[in-house]
Design an enzyme around this catalytic site. Sequence first.
Site, PDB file in Angstrom:
ATOM      1  CB  ALA A  26      -0.898  -0.003   1.237  1.00 14.89           C
TER       2      ALA A  26
ATOM      3  CB  CYS B  53      -2.784  -6.191   5.169  1.00 17.42           C
ATOM      4  SG  CYS B  53      -2.642  -4.489   5.752  1.00 17.42           S
TER       5      CYS B  53
ATOM      6  N   GLY C 109      10.135  -6.758  -0.663  1.00 17.07           N
ATOM      7  CA  GLY C 109       9.330  -5.627  -0.222  1.00 17.07           C
ATOM      8  C   GLY C 109      10.187  -4.445   0.173  1.00 17.07           C
ATOM      9  NE  ARG C 110      10.453  -4.632   5.951  1.00 21.25           N
ATOM     10  CZ  ARG C 110      11.207  -5.013   6.974  1.00 21.25           C
ATOM     11  NH1 ARG C 110      11.624  -4.136   7.856  1.00 21.25           N
ATOM     12  NH2 ARG C 110      11.522  -6.282   7.139  1.00 21.25           N
TER      13      ARG C 110
END
Length: 320
Positions: free
Chosen positions: A19, A101, A225-226
Site C-alpha cells: 500500500a 496485511c 518488499g522493503r
Amino acid sequence: MLQIGSVVVENEVVPAPLAGISDKAFRLLAKEHGCQLVYTEMISDKALVYNNDRTLRMLDLSGEEYPVAVQIFGSEPETMAQAAKIAVEHGAALVDINMGCPSPKIVKNGEGSALMRTPELAFRIVEKVAASVPVPVTVKMRKGWDGSNVNAVEIAQGVVEAGARALTIHGRTRDQFYSGQADWNIIAQVVAAVQVPVIGNGDIFCPADAKRMLETTGCAGVMIGRGSFGNPWIFSRTIAFLQGKYLPEPSIGERIATAMRHLETVVRFKGEEIGVKEMRKHLAWYIKGAKGAARAREEINREEKLENVKAILRKFLQEQ
C-alpha cells in the site's frame, strides 16, 4: 522460471504488493529492472464493487506489460468474488487475495491477516473467488496471527484445496508487523506441505539473501518488499545474481536520475499536488545514506512544486 496456473514468467523475482508503494509508476520501474510479474497495491473489494473513483484509478493497468497481478482484500466471499471479476475485466492476469496485511484498520474488519484467525471463512473466500474468474487465484499470507497461533501450513493446505494456484508466505506473524527476523523455516514447511508454487517473502535486502532463501526453503520464487524502497536495482541485481552474474550497486548519479524519473512519472499519473506529496518518502529512500541527505529531505518535505523538488535533487547531486 515461475509458473502459476497458465501464467509463466522467466525469472523468480517479484516485487511485493505494498500500500502506498506499488502504484503504476513503481510497477513500470520494477518491469524495467527485469521483474516480469508485478502486483498492484492492495485494493478494497467493497470500494471496487461500489465503483469508487480513487480505487478504480488504482486498477488502471493500461500501457503495462502483461502479466500484472491485482491484489484484493475483504472478508465477504460474495463481494470478493465480484471484486475479482472487476479486476479481471480491467486486465488482471492473476487475482491475489490479501491474508497478510497487519494494519489495525484492516484487521479490525476481519480482513488481511485477521483471516488467518478464521480459516473456514478464508477457505470460502478462495473457493468463491476461484470459481468466479478464469485467471489463477493466489494468496499472500503470514506465518500466523501471533506466536501462539502459527498456522501457515494448515491455512496453506486449506486455500490450495479451495483453489489457490500459488502462495506467498511472509515469515512473520501479524503481531510482529515488520519487526524481528523473518522465519524462513515456516516457508520451507509450507513448500513441503503443498503442491503449488510457494513464493518466499521477508528480509531480502540484497541479491545474496534471495539466493539463500531459494536454497534453504526450496521456494519457487522470492518476493522483495522493503529492500526495494528507493532501490529498484535490487530487482535487476538479484535476477543477474541468480544467473551467476554480478551487477554493481548504482552510483549516486544513477540514484538521483532514477529518483527524478520516478518523481516525474508519478506526477504525470497523479498530478503535481498528489505526486509531489506521495514521492516524499520515496525520495528520502533514494538519497538515504548520502552526504547531506537529512537536510535535502527536510527541504523536499516543504516543497509542493515539481520543479523546486527537482532543483533540490540537482543541488544535492552537485554536493556529492
